[in-house]
Design a protein around this motif. Structure first.
Motif, short mmCIF file in Angstrom:
data_model
loop_
_atom_site.label_atom_id
_atom_site.label_comp_id
_atom_site.label_asym_id
_atom_site.label_seq_id
_atom_site.Cartn_x
_atom_site.Cartn_y
_atom_site.Cartn_z
N ARG A 389 0.76 -1.24 0.10
CA ARG A 389 -0.01 -0.07 0.11
C ARG A 389 0.80 1.14 -0.16
NH1 ARG A 389 -4.12 0.75 4.74
NH2 ARG A 389 -1.96 1.05 6.04
N GLN A 390 2.07 1.39 0.84
CA GLN A 390 2.46 2.57 0.91
C GLN A 390 3.59 2.85 -0.07
OE1 GLN A 390 2.39 4.68 3.29
NE2 GLN A 390 0.58 3.57 4.30
N THR A 391 4.07 1.57 -0.79
CA THR A 391 4.86 1.80 -1.99
C THR A 391 4.19 2.19 -3.19
OG1 THR A 391 4.78 -0.35 -2.56
CG2 THR A 391 6.83 0.24 -1.35
N ALA A 392 2.83 1.85 -3.40
CA ALA A 392 2.08 2.25 -4.34
C ALA A 392 1.87 3.94 -4.11
CB ALA A 392 0.68 1.57 -4.30
N VAL A 393 1.57 4.30 -2.87
CA VAL A 393 1.28 5.73 -2.90
C VAL A 393 2.89 6.66 -3.03
CG1 VAL A 393 1.06 7.57 -0.84
CG2 VAL A 393 -0.26 5.53 -1.10
N GLN A 394 3.95 5.93 -2.49
CA GLN A 394 5.11 6.42 -2.80
C GLN A 394 5.31 6.70 -4.21
OE1 GLN A 394 8.37 4.28 -1.08
NE2 GLN A 394 9.83 6.22 -1.30
N GLN A 395 5.19 5.65 -4.94
CA GLN A 395 5.39 5.69 -6.40
C GLN A 395 4.59 6.86 -6.98
OE1 GLN A 395 5.08 2.01 -8.73
NE2 GLN A 395 4.93 2.93 -10.61
N GLU A 396 3.41 6.77 -6.58
CA GLU A 396 2.64 7.95 -7.32
C GLU A 396 3.14 9.30 -7.04
OE1 GLU A 396 -2.05 9.47 -6.85
OE2 GLU A 396 -1.42 7.88 -6.06
N ARG A 397 3.46 9.59 -5.98
CA ARG A 397 4.06 10.79 -5.23
C ARG A 397 5.41 10.97 -6.02
NH1 ARG A 397 2.55 10.83 1.19
NH2 ARG A 397 0.13 10.91 0.75
N GLN A 398 6.04 9.96 -6.16
CA GLN A 398 7.40 10.10 -6.80
C GLN A 398 7.35 10.35 -8.25
OE1 GLN A 398 10.15 10.31 -4.93
NE2 GLN A 398 11.41 10.91 -6.87
N THR A 399 6.55 9.77 -8.75
CA THR A 399 6.26 10.24 -10.26
C THR A 399 6.05 11.74 -10.59
OG1 THR A 399 5.40 7.83 -10.77
CG2 THR A 399 4.82 9.51 -12.35
N ALA A 403 8.20 14.72 -12.40
CA ALA A 403 7.64 15.65 -13.61
C ALA A 403 7.71 17.32 -13.13
CB ALA A 403 6.06 15.39 -13.64
N LYS A 404 7.46 17.53 -11.70
CA LYS A 404 8.08 18.64 -11.22
C LYS A 404 9.36 19.13 -11.33
CE LYS A 404 3.90 19.20 -8.13
NZ LYS A 404 3.56 19.08 -7.09
N ALA A 405 10.23 18.02 -11.25
CA ALA A 405 11.84 18.40 -11.26
C ALA A 405 12.10 18.63 -12.57
CB ALA A 405 12.56 17.34 -10.75
N ARG A 406 11.44 18.01 -13.71
CA ARG A 406 11.79 18.12 -14.94
C ARG A 406 11.44 19.50 -15.54
NH1 ARG A 406 9.63 13.90 -16.72
NH2 ARG A 406 11.11 12.56 -16.85
N ARG A 407 10.06 19.75 -14.95
CA ARG A 407 10.00 21.31 -15.54
C ARG A 407 10.74 22.29 -15.05
NH1 ARG A 407 3.90 23.84 -13.59
NH2 ARG A 407 3.97 25.59 -14.95
N ALA A 408 11.27 21.99 -13.64
CA ALA A 408 12.17 23.22 -13.05
C ALA A 408 13.41 23.12 -13.74
CB ALA A 408 12.43 22.73 -11.63
N ASN A 431 20.53 18.36 -10.48
CA ASN A 431 20.65 17.36 -9.59
C ASN A 431 19.45 16.82 -9.03
OD1 ASN A 431 23.52 17.55 -9.52
ND2 ASN A 431 23.67 19.23 -8.15
N ALA A 432 18.66 17.75 -8.80
CA ALA A 432 17.23 17.37 -8.17
C ALA A 432 16.43 16.52 -9.23
CB ALA A 432 16.35 18.68 -7.93
N LEU A 433 16.58 16.73 -10.52
CA LEU A 433 15.98 15.87 -11.51
C LEU A 433 16.79 14.39 -11.63
CD1 LEU A 433 14.13 15.47 -13.75
CD2 LEU A 433 15.68 16.59 -15.37
#
Length: 468
Positions: A389-399, A403-408, A431-433
């Protein structure tokens, strides 16, 4: 004949009534009504389809994984050893059951003697004596039956052990294969990051030549590129070691296996429902094995207690004895003997009572092991449910983070080209991306690993009466 039949039945009834052992009773362990770490996992628990199938690994949708597991099931050395242990246990069962049957031996002797005659002189005699001997120990106290029952329980336990080994091997193959894919993908991400870093370095070097960038800007990017380059060898080393470990699991030499390039995104993410906790005890072969060890230990107590009582042995022999072979089987040369013996242990230095005390202590030990095995099984499922359950939530948030790191990063590159920000800002977003991409691959692996762990915790689809 009727009298002998009635007497035989009475003897059997008497023997059955004289067992000095205590019948085995399954330990009662309170189990939760539902899993604590899952939402809605027990809604369809009464439907047997919610449990994993025996070929659960097919649900990941990887033909290469299917092939690797098939090879492991055929050639894994641990599985081969487990199968040999089953054969050993079956042989021990045959040995333990033998005392319940009479032993029959055939012997033959030939003797030539020279003796002094009473009237003087000497005589030479030949004596031929083929004899058939049968012996049987009355299992009056149930000792031999208990020994057989103990061996039978161990034979059953060996089959559960084989199922446990099979589940462990299959799970290890799946985990190692997923790790190989993860490392492949992390290497690809690292190489992409390195190429992007070198591209920025080339741009900064050009800007330094035209005077729009400083030597410090170039040096900072060179440091970033060097760090990215240095991150590749450890990943490549881990990948080779992982592939080598996978080769050993499937019974092949390390250099003979190649894992095709692929990504974790190519795999399907199956859904798993845990069912009821009470059903887990019939789904986990290690729990069933622990109980059979307990059954065997209970029978061993009966064996040890019966050693304190008398043993009764019946022996009969019959054959012929003659001085000439020609008249050997003549009825007048027939010989026979029937005897019965009773042995009562009196003094053995405390060995017999020590063996009884040991058998009782062994049963208590295995009872604790069984209790721990059940609790561990429940804990394994709870942990795996939390992880899935937690890794599914983590994967969604990390995705979303990627996306935000790529945009920045894209904004920073555009603004640096326009001269509105310095290279430090670009380096930070770069580095963040790069870190976000690498972490996303790790999280994807963790999620799939959690699913493998859940399948394993649930017994891998195995259940009593199935071959697995």
């Amino acid at each position: 004949m009727r009298s002998w039949g009635v007497l035989g039945l009475l003897c059997c009834a008497l023997l059955a009534a004289c067992s000095v052992g205590t019948p085995y009773r399954k330990p009662e362990i309170p189990l939760p009504d539902a899993w604590d770490a899952t939402s809605g996992a027990g809604d369809s628990a009464n439907d047997q389809s919610v449990w994993p199938a025996t070929d659960w690994w097919h649900r990941f949708g990887s033909s290469q994984l299917d092939d690797l597991i098939d090879q492991a099931r055929r050639a894994n050395d641990d599985l081969g050893a487990a199968m040999a242990r089953v054969q050993e246990a079956d042989a021990q069962l045959r040995i333990a059951g033998a005392p319940l049957l009479p032993t029959v031996d055939l012997g033959a002797g030939a003797t030539r003697e020279r003796t002094e005659l009473s009237g003087g002189g000497f005589g030479v005699y030949n004596v031929f004596s083929p004899v058939l001997t049968a012996s049987y120990e009355l299992d009056f106290w149930g000792k031999n039956r208990a020994a057989r029952d103990a061996a039978r329980a161990l034979a059953v336990a060996s089959r559960y052990d084989r199922q446990t080994v099979a589940l462990t091997v299959i799970s290890s193959v799946a985990t190692t294969y997923l790790q190989a894919l993860e490392l492949h993908e992390r290497i690809d991400v690292a190489r992409l990051n390195l190429e992007n870093g070198r591209k920025i370095l080339r741009g900064l070097a050009f800007q330094q030549q035209v005077g729009t960038a400083t030597g410090l800007d170039v040096a900072q990017q060179e440091t970033a590129v060097a760090l990215l380059d240095a991150a590749l060898p450890p990943l490549e080393q881990q990948l080779k070691q992982t592939v080598y470990a996978l080769a050993v699991l499937i019974g092949r030499t390390p250099e003979s296996l190649q894992v095709n390039d692929g990504t974790l995104n190519d795999l399907k993410v199956p859904e798993v429902v845990a069912g009821l906790p009470s059903e887990l005890l019939t789904r986990r072969p290690d729990v069933a094995e622990a109980e059979q060890q307990l059954v065997s230990a209970n029978a061993d107590i009966t064996v040890a207690r019966a050693q304190l009582f008398p043993s009764i042995t019946l022996t009969a022999s019959g054959g012929y004895e003659s001085e000439t072979l020609a008249s050997l089987v003549n009825p007048v040369n027939r010989i026979y003997a029937v005897s019965a013996g009773l042995t009562q242990p009196i003094f053995h230095g405390g060995a017999l009572r020590g063996q009884l005390a040991y058998s009782k202590a062994r049963y208590t030990e295995l009872l604790s092991d069984y209790h721990k095995t059940v609790l561990t099984a429940l804990d394994n499922v709870e942990d795996a449910l939390i992880a899935t359950r937690q890794t599914a939530v983590q994967q969604e948030r990390q995705t979303d983070a990627v996306a935000k790191a790529r945009r920045a990063y894209e904004f920073a590159q555009a603004q640096m080209s326009a001269g509105t920000i310095n290279v430090l800002t670009v380096l930070n977003t770069e580095n963040a991306l790069f870190s976000a991409r690498d972490t996303l691959v790790e999280v994807q692996y963790s999620r799939l690993q959690a699913l493998v762990d859940l399948y394993t915790a649930l017994g891998g689809g195995w259940q009593e009466g199935h071959s697995g």
